[in-house]
Structure formats: structure tokens, C-alpha cells
Write a protein that holds these residues in place. Structure first.
Motif: not given
Length: 483
Positions: A2-4, A209-210, A215-218
Motif C-alpha cells: 500500500s501507499d504511505i 507525492p508519497c 515529509g520525506a525528500r526525494l
């Protein structure tokens, strides 16, 4: 998978507007007394005020506050075989023989195993003073090398692990296409890593978007010059800029002398030299290892603003060599530390070994002290936090990191009651933590985004259940690799 879901810390640690008073705190300009930290519900520092009086209702830190350390280079799955490659496999072992053993583990990691391994690892990091991690993620596909139905399956596992542990994460999906310079086809051990450039850009669009929700950085990690041909490197960087022109970019480079020799044979240039001539390297970049450079490469790379990603315990474990940090700093270069293979998971241990390597190389002591900060541990901590935050894409736009207004409330509290620290000044406590304690034993607590993630001797509330799951995951991997 599943998505976050939107981040939700355990109820007892739910982020809210908060404050903490410390008799001593390490701010970007150095040590300050009677510091009041205040942050909002999003975990962002609203005020960092030295020479304050402690409000009656504000909690007091049990010792000096130090900024949380970013871990700028990590391969989470490799924690599962820590200690299991310390035997002679060839007449003369090297990084390359170690890599063969690593591939055997990478070939067996399932999504469930990866999530359990990473959750425990990220808890270990928090307990050791890291407050964020840059995950250099290159195991993308199913065991047979085919993409999962959801191409982001394994990346989602890492995001969930970071969310559960409560650590900040910069996710760096790795582009890996060839096994050597000149387009050498990948080998069987690399089948789970391989992606086309278009596939990588679609993955980044899927993950963006995840990461925003959590609040993560990609960012992006072209694995190395030997694994990403020139045309692909150019195309993927252009595609990344279209998605997010501020995203961090990390690359393994000049780690091994054999890599340097192969690059020279292919192009007539050394790896760092070639990269600087063919890519717009700037402060978004992290040059991981960069161990083997010439004077000219040190000068040119430092001028770009790129961060040198140093991983002393892994570089020692693999026999890579020693980065010349005084030369890099003299050129104005920024740097940070990472746990890389996770043979060691300890922020202070990385700093200690980094300084000791420079001492052994130069036959001097206190090499990494500065005129502004003569205490080695203080100087190293401030520089590693600054460089690590930039490499993770988590520093403020003006480039300031650590305990400063506008930055995340990420910090660790030293235990002033610890026998190695007791009765010392704050700078000496940090020195004792790095050079004279068991490294993690002198930490009292760690906070991430204003949420206390460890307590009572820097212990995480999920440590027992996460450790049990890790042990079970490692046992399954060992059984599969030895079958």
C-alpha cells in the motif's frame, strides 16, 4: 504494497508545539549557554534563544544539546550481512570480492524482509544520534529481475520503515544500467538493479507525492559512472530537473583505484575529472567517497559546492583508502558522514574514525580542529551537520543547518551523568562522547522534528519488537543464501 499514509507518530509522542531548555547547546556558531528551543506543530524551530531564563513549565535537557546528525549515505539491506563477510574469500580480498558476496544477499531480499531490516536499522540510527538518512536505494525489482506490479514496492518499504522508526529520510532511487565503463552489459547479480532512464523518471513521478505526504525528500542517485552511460546520465538529469530542479543528486565516484584505472582506459580522464567536464555539478550534488582524486580534482570539485560524502567505517572495512580531508577543506569543500554498508551504525564512531584516519595519514593529532573551533569534536560535528543537511536536501535555502530558527527541531541530548562526561564542560562532554565513551552510551535522548524518538539512555520504544523482526529476517536470508 500500500501507499504511505500521512505520518502519524505514536500517540504518546504526537508532534505538538513544544519547547526545551538546555544549559548548553551547540549552535551553528559554537557553544551557547541557557538556550531555549521552541518549535511549532510541524516540528520547525520557531526560536533558538541563548541567554534565556527557563520558563517554569518548560522541560530541561539532561545534558548539552547537539544538532542531529544527517546520515548522508546508506544501503539499508546491507545491515543484514554485517559481520558475515569478514573471512578471506580470495587470495587477496578487496571491494570487488566483497561485492560478489553482497550480490548474493541482494538477490534474496523480499519486500517484507527489506522493511523489517530497514525499520531496525533506522531505529539503531536514531539511538546512535542520526536524525535523518539518505537512502541510496538500488534493489528495485522482484527476485527474478522483473518489476513488481507496483514499481515502487521496495521504495515504499523504505518510506514505511522510516515513518515507523520516526527518522527523516531522503530517498534516492538509483539508476543502474551497465556493469562497467563503455556500456558493458549488466551481470546476473545486478538484475534487480537495472532500470531504463524512462523507467527511473516514471518512478520519481510515482514517489514524489508519497514523499511530500510523509515529509520525506526525494532525489536521484546515478549509481556511478561505470553504471550509467553518458547519454543516460544527461537524459536522467534533465528529467529530474523537470520534476524538481532542487532535488539532491548523489553518485558513487572514485572509491576504488581500479575504478579510476578503468575510467582512464575508457575516457582518458579520471572519474571526478570526467564528471566535472560533462555534468553541471553544483551544491545539489553529493560525491560519495571521492577517495582517489588529484590536487586539481580536489580544487575543482570543491569549487562546485558539492558535498563529499565520507563513510569512514565502510571505507575502512572495504579497504578503499583515506580521503584527504585537510586538502578538501583547504579548497573550501563541504563534507558529511554516512554509514554506507552499515557495518557500523554510529554517528560518533564515523567522526572518530574520520579524525583517526587523518592522524594516521599525516602523523599529527587534532587534525580536523579549526581556528574557530579548536575542539575537534565540536568542529567536526558542526561541519558534518552542515554538509549532511545540504546533501540530504534538508537545509534551509540560505544553507544554514543545525539548531537555527526555521530548521527542523532535530537534536540529541548528551547524558551529563555518564561517567565519561560527568563534571566536564559541554565541549569536553562532546569530545568524550566521540573519543572516550562507547559512543551511543553517552546519549540521553534524540528528537526528530520536535518529537522525542528515544529516551532513557537513548532507547527507542520499538527496539525490542523491531530487533526480533530483524533477527528473523536475517535468519531467513541466511537460510536462503546458504541453500
Amino acid at each position: 504494497m500500500s501507499d504511505i499514509a500521512p505520518f502519524a507518530a505514536p500517540t504518546s509522542h504526537a508532534p505538538a508545539m513544544g519547547s526545551l531548555f538546555a544549559t548548553d547547546a551547540l549552535l551553528p556558531d559554537g557553544w551557547a549557554r541557557n538556550v531555549l528551543l521552541e518549535w511549532n506543530a510541524a516540528g520547525q524551530l520557531l526560536a533558538v534563544t541563548p541567554d534565556s531564563s527557563a520558563p517554569r513549565t518548560t522541560p530541561r535537557a539532561a545534558g548539552p544539546l547537539i544538532p542531529g546528525m544527517p546520515n548522508l549515505h546508506c544501503h539499508a539491506f546491507q545491515r543484514a550481512f554485517g559481520g558475515l563477510t569478514e573471512f578471506r574469500a580470495e587470495a587477496q580480498d578487496s571491494f570487488w570480492s566483497w561485492r560478489t558476496l553482497m550480490y548474493r544477499f541482494a538477490a534474496q531480499v523480499t519486500p517484507e524482509l527489506l522493511e523489517d531490516i530497514a525499520t531496525w536499522l533506522y531505529i539503531e540510527m536514531l539511538e546512535a544520534g542520526y536524525t535523518s538518512v539518505c537512502e541510496f536505494h538500488y534493489v528495485h525489482h522482484d527476485l527474478d529481475g522483473r518489476p513488481y506490479a507496483d514499481d515502487a514496492t521496495l521504495a515504499q518499504c523504505l518510506l514505511r520503515a522510516a515513518q515507523r522508526a520516526g527518522i527523516g529520510i531522503t530517498l534516492l532511487p538509483v539508476l543502474y544500467q551497465t556493469s562497467g565503463f563503455g556500456g558493458t552489459p549488466p551481470n546476473a547479480g545486478q538484475r534487480r538493479f537495472i532500470r531504463s532512464t524512462d523507467s527511473m523518471l516514471r518512478l520519481l513521478e510515482r514517489l514524489q507525492p508519497c514523499c511530500e505526504v510523509q515529509g520525506a525528500r526525494l532525489g536521484l542517485a546515478p549509481h556511478s559512472l561505470r553504471a550509467v552511460p553518458p547519454d543516460s546520465l544527461r537524459e536522467v538529469l534533465a528529467g529530474l530537473d523537470a520534476i524538481d530542479p532542487t532535488a539532491p543528486i548523489h553518485i558513487h565516484i572514485a572509491e576504488q583505484t581500479a575504478e579510476v584505472d578503468a575510467c582512464l582506459a575508457w575516457s582518458g580522464q579520471r572519474p571526478v575529472e570526467w564528471l566535472l567536464d560533462h555534468a553541471a555539478v553544483d551544491a545539489r550534488w553529493c560525491l560519495v567517497h571521492a577517495t582517489h582524486m588529484t590536487d586539481t580534482e580536489y580544487q575543482r570539485a570543491a569549487r562546485t559546492g558539492a558535498v563529499a560524502g565520507l563513510c569512514p567505517t565502510t571505507e575502512a572495512n572495504l579497504g578503499d583508502g583515506i580521503f584527504d580531508l585537510p586538502r578538501w577543506r583547504a579548497a573550501g569543500g563541504a563534507w558529511g558522514v554516512g554509514s554506507d554498508s552499515n557495518a557500523c551504525v554510529n554517528a560518533a564512531e564515523e567522526l572518530m574514525l574520520l579524525e583517526y584516519g587523518q592522524r594516521l595519514q599525516g602523523r599529527q593529532r587534532n587534525v580536523l580542529a579549526t581556528a574557530q573551533q579548536p575542539q575537534v569534536a565540536t568542529a567536526m560535528t558542526l561541519q558534518a551537520v552542515q554538509g549532511g543537511a545540504r546533501a540530504s536536501g534538508r537545509a534551509l535555502p540560505r544553507g544554514t543547518a543545525g539548531l537555527v530558527t526555521g530548521q527542523r527541531a532535530d537534536f540529541a541530548v548528551l547524558d551529563a551523568r555518564h561517567p565519561a562526561l560527568c563534571e566536564l564542560s559541554a565541549p569536553d562532554m562532546l569530545s568524550a562522547h566521540v573519543f572516550a565513551s562507547h559512543r551511543t552510551s553517552a546519549l540521553d535522548a534524540v528528537w526528530v522534528g520536535g518529537v522525542q524518538q528515544t529516551r532513557q539512555g537513548s532507547r527507542h520504544p520499538l527496539r525490542e519488537t523491531a530487533a526480533a523482526a530483524f533477527i528473523a529476517a536475517r535468519s531467513r536470508l541466511l537460510a536462503q543464501t546458504q541453500a
